[in-house]
Design a protein around this motif. Structure first.
Motif, PDB file in Angstrom:
ATOM      1  N   GLN A   1      16.893  30.245  57.236  1.00 19.49           N
ATOM      2  CA  GLN A   1      16.991  29.712  58.804  1.00 19.49           C
ATOM      3  C   GLN A   1      16.205  30.597  59.630  1.00 19.49           C
ATOM      4  O   GLN A   1      15.720  29.863  60.682  1.00 19.49           O
ATOM      5  N   THR A   2      15.843  31.637  59.446  1.00 20.13           N
ATOM      6  CA  THR A   2      14.999  32.727  60.139  1.00 20.13           C
ATOM      7  C   THR A   2      13.878  33.146  59.399  1.00 20.13           C
ATOM      8  O   THR A   2      14.163  33.672  58.313  1.00 20.13           O
TER       9      THR A   2
ATOM     10  N   THR B   1       4.518  26.373  56.564  1.00 24.01           N
ATOM     11  CA  THR B   1       4.588  25.184  56.015  1.00 24.01           C
ATOM     12  C   THR B   1       6.300  24.380  55.769  1.00 24.01           C
ATOM     13  O   THR B   1       6.767  25.368  55.140  1.00 24.01           O
ATOM     14  N   TRP B   2       6.535  23.587  56.254  1.00 19.88           N
ATOM     15  CA  TRP B   2       7.963  22.832  56.268  1.00 19.88           C
ATOM     16  C   TRP B   2       7.833  21.702  55.263  1.00 19.88           C
ATOM     17  O   TRP B   2       6.720  21.117  55.194  1.00 19.88           O
ATOM     18  N   THR B   3       8.671  21.865  54.250  1.00 15.75           N
ATOM     19  CA  THR B   3       8.715  20.869  52.978  1.00 15.75           C
ATOM     20  C   THR B   3      10.141  20.035  53.186  1.00 15.75           C
ATOM     21  O   THR B   3      11.049  20.998  53.098  1.00 15.75           O
ATOM     22  N   ASN B   4      10.176  18.748  53.239  1.00 16.65           N
ATOM     23  CA  ASN B   4      11.479  18.186  53.294  1.00 16.65           C
ATOM     24  C   ASN B   4      11.743  17.873  51.753  1.00 16.65           C
ATOM     25  O   ASN B   4      11.230  17.058  51.290  1.00 16.65           O
ATOM     26  N   SER B   5      12.711  18.651  51.304  1.00 15.30           N
ATOM     27  CA  SER B   5      13.270  18.525  50.103  1.00 15.30           C
ATOM     28  C   SER B   5      14.490  17.645  49.995  1.00 15.30           C
ATOM     29  O   SER B   5      15.170  17.418  48.725  1.00 15.30           O
TER      30      SER B   5
ATOM     31  N   ALA C   1       7.001  29.703  53.758  1.00 17.07           N
ATOM     32  CA  ALA C   1       7.523  28.240  53.609  1.00 17.07           C
ATOM     33  C   ALA C   1       8.872  27.913  54.117  1.00 17.07           C
ATOM     34  O   ALA C   1       9.661  28.932  53.761  1.00 17.07           O
ATOM     35  N   VAL C   2       9.110  26.946  54.877  1.00 18.55           N
ATOM     36  CA  VAL C   2      10.287  26.600  55.100  1.00 18.55           C
ATOM     37  C   VAL C   2      11.021  25.326  54.189  1.00 18.55           C
ATOM     38  O   VAL C   2       9.992  24.298  54.428  1.00 18.55           O
TER      39      VAL C   2
ATOM     40  N   MET D   1      20.626  20.843  63.360  1.00 19.36           N
ATOM     41  CA  MET D   1      19.952  21.501  62.258  1.00 19.36           C
ATOM     42  C   MET D   1      18.995  22.186  63.105  1.00 19.36           C
ATOM     43  O   MET D   1      18.148  21.967  63.936  1.00 19.36           O
ATOM     44  N   THR D   2      19.341  23.546  62.965  1.00 20.21           N
ATOM     45  CA  THR D   2      18.254  24.573  63.543  1.00 20.21           C
ATOM     46  C   THR D   2      17.869  25.597  63.015  1.00 20.21           C
ATOM     47  O   THR D   2      18.080  26.107  61.978  1.00 20.21           O
ATOM     48  N   GLY D   3      16.675  26.143  63.441  1.00 22.12           N
ATOM     49  CA  GLY D   3      15.940  27.293  62.687  1.00 22.12           C
ATOM     50  C   GLY D   3      15.029  28.157  63.836  1.00 22.12           C
ATOM     51  O   GLY D   3      15.044  27.574  64.664  1.00 22.12           O
ATOM     52  N   LYS D   4      14.603  29.273  63.191  1.00 25.72           N
ATOM     53  CA  LYS D   4      13.729  30.055  63.831  1.00 25.72           C
ATOM     54  C   LYS D   4      12.690  30.581  63.306  1.00 25.72           C
ATOM     55  O   LYS D   4      12.633  30.883  62.059  1.00 25.72           O
ATOM     56  N   ILE D   5      11.588  30.750  63.913  1.00 30.93           N
ATOM     57  CA  ILE D   5      10.317  31.435  63.298  1.00 30.93           C
ATOM     58  C   ILE D   5      10.200  32.606  64.137  1.00 30.93           C
ATOM     59  O   ILE D   5       9.866  32.474  65.248  1.00 30.93           O
ATOM     60  N   VAL D   6      10.185  33.805  63.486  1.00 37.10           N
ATOM     61  CA  VAL D   6       9.883  34.894  64.401  1.00 37.10           C
ATOM     62  C   VAL D   6       8.394  35.578  64.002  1.00 37.10           C
ATOM     63  O   VAL D   6       8.092  35.653  62.701  1.00 37.10           O
ATOM     64  N   VAL D   7       7.448  35.483  65.144  1.00 39.32           N
ATOM     65  CA  VAL D   7       6.146  35.951  64.773  1.00 39.32           C
ATOM     66  C   VAL D   7       6.013  37.220  65.347  1.00 39.32           C
ATOM     67  O   VAL D   7       6.075  37.366  66.531  1.00 39.32           O
TER      68      VAL D   7
END
Ligand SMILES: [Cu+2]
Length: 129
Positions: free
Chosen positions: A62-63, A73-77, A51-52, A122-128
């Motif tokens: 952030q990562t 899954t991103w959730t806008n809180s 979850a992000v 606003m940035t982020g990263k997903i490492v798979v």
């Protein structure tokens, strides 16, 4: 293990379709299969953070590092709209209002940078992996 992961990501995509289909073609076998898939999905999600959370103009974490086949899954809180859009065009959420979610299943290893198109800082990263 590979089968399980594959089932989970297919389920993630298929649930809205299955629910719609079930409403039209009520069949007890399908209901049962769907319940079992949901249970597997829950088990996987509790094992790895997938979850992000978007809060106060920040993607958190952030990562995020996840195994191949994971549905993130991103959730806008936040109380203003945001998006999560891959820098390389791999995924693109719609505009998420408060408490809205976006999910994407990562089937290939790699590092996926993303940002909010409304607030590009606003940035982020997903490492798979
Ligand atoms: Cu934003």
């Amino acid at each position: 293990m590979t089968m399980t992961k594959k089932n989970v990501c297919l389920t993630g995509l298929a649930i809205p379709v299955m629910v719609a289909a079930l409403l039209l073609l009520t069949g007890s076998r399908n209901v049962e299969a769907n319940d079992q898939a949901s249970a597997v999905n829950t088990a996987v999600n509790t094992a790895v953070n997938t979850a992000v959370k978007i809060d106060n103009f920040v993607f958190g974490p952030q990562t995020l590092t996840v195994p191949v086949g994971t549905t993130v899954t991103w959730t806008n809180s936040d109380d203003i709209p945001h998006t999560a859009v891959s820098t390389d065009g791999v995924f693109k959420s719609k505009v998420m209002d408060t408490d809205e979610k976006f999910s994407y299943t990562f089937s290939k290893a790699g590092t996926y940078s993303y940002y909010c198109t409304i607030h590009p800082k606003m940035t982020g990263k997903i490492v798979v992996q």
